[in-house]
Design a protein around this motif. Structure first.
Motif, short mmCIF file in Angstrom:
data_model
loop_
_atom_site.label_atom_id
_atom_site.label_comp_id
_atom_site.label_asym_id
_atom_site.label_seq_id
_atom_site.Cartn_x
_atom_site.Cartn_y
_atom_site.Cartn_z
N LYS A 185 3.24 -1.93 -1.96
CA LYS A 185 2.76 -1.38 -0.70
C LYS A 185 3.11 0.09 -0.60
O LYS A 185 4.22 0.50 -0.93
CB LYS A 185 3.35 -2.15 0.47
CG LYS A 185 2.85 -3.58 0.56
CD LYS A 185 3.45 -4.29 1.75
CE LYS A 185 2.93 -5.72 1.82
NZ LYS A 185 3.50 -6.45 2.97
N GLY A 186 2.17 0.88 -0.14
CA GLY A 186 2.41 2.30 0.02
C GLY A 186 3.48 2.57 1.05
O GLY A 186 3.60 1.86 2.05
N ARG A 187 4.26 3.60 0.83
CA ARG A 187 5.35 3.94 1.72
C ARG A 187 5.03 5.09 2.65
O ARG A 187 5.69 5.28 3.64
CB ARG A 187 6.60 4.28 0.89
CG ARG A 187 7.18 3.10 0.14
CD ARG A 187 7.62 2.01 1.08
NE ARG A 187 8.25 0.92 0.37
CZ ARG A 187 8.63 -0.21 0.94
NH1 ARG A 187 8.43 -0.40 2.22
NH2 ARG A 187 9.18 -1.17 0.23
N ARG A 188 4.01 5.86 2.32
CA ARG A 188 3.72 7.03 3.12
C ARG A 188 2.33 6.90 3.76
O ARG A 188 1.46 6.23 3.21
CB ARG A 188 3.77 8.30 2.27
CG ARG A 188 5.17 8.57 1.74
CD ARG A 188 5.18 9.90 0.98
NE ARG A 188 6.54 10.20 0.57
CZ ARG A 188 7.44 10.78 1.35
NH1 ARG A 188 7.13 11.09 2.58
NH2 ARG A 188 8.66 11.03 0.91
N VAL A 531 9.68 2.35 12.78
CA VAL A 531 10.04 1.28 11.85
C VAL A 531 10.65 1.92 10.62
O VAL A 531 10.29 3.05 10.24
CB VAL A 531 8.80 0.43 11.48
CG1 VAL A 531 7.82 1.22 10.64
CG2 VAL A 531 9.21 -0.84 10.75
N GLU A 532 11.59 1.22 9.99
CA GLU A 532 12.29 1.75 8.83
C GLU A 532 11.69 1.19 7.55
O GLU A 532 11.46 -0.02 7.44
CB GLU A 532 13.78 1.39 8.90
CG GLU A 532 14.47 1.92 10.13
CD GLU A 532 15.88 1.38 10.27
OE1 GLU A 532 16.72 1.70 9.42
OE2 GLU A 532 16.13 0.63 11.23
N ASN A 533 11.41 2.07 6.58
CA ASN A 533 10.91 1.66 5.28
C ASN A 533 12.06 1.48 4.31
O ASN A 533 13.03 2.24 4.33
CB ASN A 533 9.93 2.69 4.73
CG ASN A 533 8.64 2.71 5.51
OD1 ASN A 533 8.19 1.69 6.03
ND2 ASN A 533 8.02 3.88 5.61
N LEU A 542 9.14 5.61 9.61
CA LEU A 542 7.77 5.80 10.03
C LEU A 542 7.70 5.76 11.56
O LEU A 542 8.13 4.79 12.19
CB LEU A 542 6.86 4.73 9.44
CG LEU A 542 5.37 4.84 9.77
CD1 LEU A 542 4.79 6.13 9.18
CD2 LEU A 542 4.61 3.63 9.24
N ILE A 543 7.15 6.83 12.16
CA ILE A 543 7.04 6.96 13.61
C ILE A 543 5.57 6.93 13.98
O ILE A 543 4.75 7.62 13.36
CB ILE A 543 7.69 8.27 14.11
CG1 ILE A 543 9.15 8.35 13.65
CG2 ILE A 543 7.61 8.38 15.62
CD1 ILE A 543 9.76 9.73 13.82
N LEU A 569 3.94 9.72 11.71
CA LEU A 569 4.85 10.72 11.13
C LEU A 569 5.81 9.99 10.21
O LEU A 569 6.55 9.10 10.65
CB LEU A 569 5.62 11.45 12.23
CG LEU A 569 4.77 12.25 13.23
CD1 LEU A 569 5.62 12.68 14.42
CD2 LEU A 569 4.14 13.46 12.56
N ASP A 570 5.78 10.34 8.93
CA ASP A 570 6.64 9.70 7.94
C ASP A 570 7.76 10.67 7.56
O ASP A 570 7.51 11.74 7.00
CB ASP A 570 5.85 9.30 6.69
CG ASP A 570 6.65 8.40 5.78
OD1 ASP A 570 7.15 7.37 6.25
OD2 ASP A 570 6.81 8.74 4.60
N VAL A 571 8.99 10.30 7.89
CA VAL A 571 10.15 11.17 7.69
C VAL A 571 10.97 10.64 6.52
O VAL A 571 11.46 9.50 6.56
CB VAL A 571 11.03 11.23 8.96
CG1 VAL A 571 12.14 12.26 8.79
CG2 VAL A 571 10.18 11.55 10.19
N SER A 572 11.10 11.45 5.48
CA SER A 572 11.85 11.04 4.29
C SER A 572 13.30 11.46 4.39
O SER A 572 13.66 12.36 5.16
CB SER A 572 11.22 11.65 3.03
OG SER A 572 9.88 11.24 2.89
#
Length: 601
Positions: A185-188, A531-533, A542-543, A569-572
């Motif tokens: 599954k894609g993470r971003r 949610v946390e990946n 992920l927001i 918004l995906d925050v690494s």
């Protein structure tokens, strides 16, 4: 007739048979030798004459003298150490390490860490200090749109790789990110997000199984089975999360349902309404449970964690309430004051030095008119957001806020005189300091990552802002905007072959504003979900933000250039190169983030 079941208890006891000694035997084994004997050991009969030892020789008289005065405990310890040494030698002399054993060892270690986290979470204490580990300014963004949605989005919920959003035109839409080609599954956020299910009500043809007025809130269960929505038609509808088919419609509320929250790890649901009540539902049985009374005005937000309790915001009664369901009691926390601004505003000025969208003033204290948002941090702390732009940190053991941060999203610019007054020739006193002067932006969206120090807020200034709870749990500190930093001014000047000395200050400001304008969110941020990946945020966070042209509960605030969509918004996590620090671990009095958890003994 007597039997075993009718005999007295004293006669039921069976006597243990004693072994009879052999005829002609003249010696008895002493009790000490019985204690010293260890079953299965080669040395159990080491004092027996004529018994050979493993090395083929008899024991020396010195060993007999050394072991003659050995007690039982020491002998057992000696034999255990000997057994462990022999076992270790056999392993090292054998085939070496077994991969299966190594994998099992690693799994056991991970399960141990997870057990520690679950234990710390069950105690209800903040134990994850992760705010400084993420690169908030460099978040990647993606916009999710649905052609059927024409009006303001009012709520958003995340569950795994599914995004649920609701709107004022009675739409419930589900987006999903499918599996990548390699099966992972894609993470971003990517262009692969697509609408997989949607449903819509109708104002003219009222359907008993759907909403016939604006949908104001949405929540998704943690196990992915249920989605719940509440609307201005007083309905609470429970949907099947996979197909978005209605399972149950509840009409218990007497006014609009404004907020929903699932109890963490369960299918127990809390609903807040304008009828001044909070109701509890059990979705496993699709049944109503209980009603909580106490607020003196509309209940506009609710939040819950693992324990059977929740916190609610009472709008213009300016109270936050903690409901202890099992104890059938409530705690009231009163707001409404004007916070001191000098130190907090100075902190914000430094944090927003490069943010031209935020203006600060410390000459006016803006009083709190209503508490609009609330979110739990852990079982003992929660945070509220108000219409005067302030964030307040609360502890359930104190009646007053522990800390209040004013003007979290800055001030709106002053209205032009023609808009501030209906007169043809308005008075100049209505300008900067009058009724048309600068006003604080309300905080319209608020969420937290449970049991961590991360807080996220939204308004209509164009940004989602990140905050952290200080290590002493007594302050709220800014982390900056999320995903709003475009190319730096230095990079833009380098592309044009210019130096900062050759460009005026106004031009530099314009370039900075232009660099960030592409990243701005145009509209009112009406709701936030996170949610946390990975394993509890080990990869990214992920927001999801629900954006609309107007406020979710009314039309008194409108953004003319706003849009109706969902922004992801995906925050690494920071890398050593981007962080510039040796370690991101925050030391606490209970341990570190890498292994020990505060509250875990």
């Amino acid at each position: 007739m007597s039997s075993f079941f009718t005999l007295p208890a004293s006669q039921k006891k069976r006597k243990r048979s004693q072994p009879q000694p052999k005829r002609g035997s003249t010696t008895k084994r002493s009790a000490s030798k019985d204690d010293e004997s260890i079953s299965g050991s080669d040395a159990s009969d080491d004092n027996t004459p004529g018994r050979a030892v493993e090395d083929g020789g008899s024991e020396s008289e010195e060993d007999d003298d050394d072991l003659e005065g050995e007690d039982v405990g020491s002998k057992r310890i000696r034999l255990a150490e000997q057994y462990l040494a022999n076992t270790q030698k056999e392993v090292l002399d054998g085939a070496g390490f077994d991969a299966a054993d190594v994998d099992e060892d690693n799994l056991r270690r991970r399960m141990g860490d997870r057990l520690k986290e679950d234990t710390a979470e069950s105690k209800g204490k903040l134990y994850r200090w992760m705010a400084v580990d993420f690169d908030w300014s460099q978040a990647q963004s993606r916009v999710l749109r649905s052609q059927s949605i024409q009006k303001c989005l009012t709520g958003v919920a995340l569950q795994g790789v599914q995004v649920y959003a609701v709107s004022k035109d009675m739409h419930l839409v589900k987006w999903q990110q499918p599996e990548a080609e390699d099966g992972v599954k894609g993470r971003r956020p990517s262009k692969k997000w697509k609408v997989v299910a949607s449903t819509r009500g109708n104002r003219k043809r009222r359907n008993a199984q759907h909403h016939h007025a604006s949908i104001l809130c949405v929540a998704a269960s943690q196990d992915g089975k249920f989605v719940a929505t509440g609307g201005a038609d007083n309905k609470l509808i429970v949907w099947d999360a996979a197909s978005l088919k209605p399972l149950k419609v509840f009409m218990h509320h007497r006014d609009s349902v404004t907020a929903l929250a699932f109890r963490r790890g369960t299918n127990q649901l809390f609903s807040a309404s304008k009828d001044r009540t909070v109701k509890i539902w059990s979705l496993d049985e699709l049944a109503y449970v209980e009603t909580l009374f106490g607020h003196q005005d509309e209940v506009v937000d609710v939040s819950a964690l693992g324990q059977e309790k929740c916190v609610t915001a009472g709008a213009r009664d300016r109270t936050a309430r903690l409901w202890k369901v099992v104890e059938e009691s409530q705690l009231v926390f009163r707001g409404g004051g004007a916070p001191g601004t000098s130190k907090a505003l100075e902190t914000l000025r430094r944090a927003y030095a490069d943010d031209s969208g935020v203006e600060m003033e410390d000459s006016t204290a803006y009083h709190e008119g209503s508490i609009d948002r609330i979110a739990m941090i852990d079982e003992d702390m929660f945070i509220t957001a108000s219409d005067n732009g302030s964030l307040s940190l609360w502890n359930i053991n104190k009646k007053k806020a522990v800390y209040t941060l004013p003007l979290a999203h800055g001030l709106d610019p002053a209205l032009p005189l023609e808009q501030a007054s209906a007169e043809q020739e308005p008075d100049d006193t209505l300008g900067e300091k009058g009724r048309g002067g600068k006003q604080p932006r309300w905080i319209t969206a608020l969420t937290t990552i449970p049991f961590s120090d991360v807080v996220l807020t939204g308004s209509w200034d164009g940004y989602v802002r990140a905050w952290k709870i200080s290590e002493d749990r007594r302050r709220i500190e800014p982390l900056g905007v999320v995903g709003a930093i475009g190319e730096s001014v230095d990079r833009l000047l380098e592309k044009e072959g210019l130096s900062s000395d050759s460009v005026s200050k106004g031009a530099l400001e314009a370039m900075r504003y232009g660099a960030n304008d592409d990243k701005k969110i145009h509209g009112v941020i009406n709701d936030l979900a996170v949610v946390e990946n990975g394993d509890r945020g080990k990869e990214s966070v992920l927001i999801a933000a629900a954006i609309g042209k107007e406020h979710r509960l009314g039309r008194w605030k409108q953004v003319l250039d706003g849009r109706n969509h969902v922004v992801l918004l995906d925050v690494s996590r920071k890398t050593p190169e981007s962080d510039g620090e040796e370690s991101n671990v925050v030391e606490q009095d209970g341990g570190t983030e890498d292994g020990n958890f505060e509250g875990f003994d």
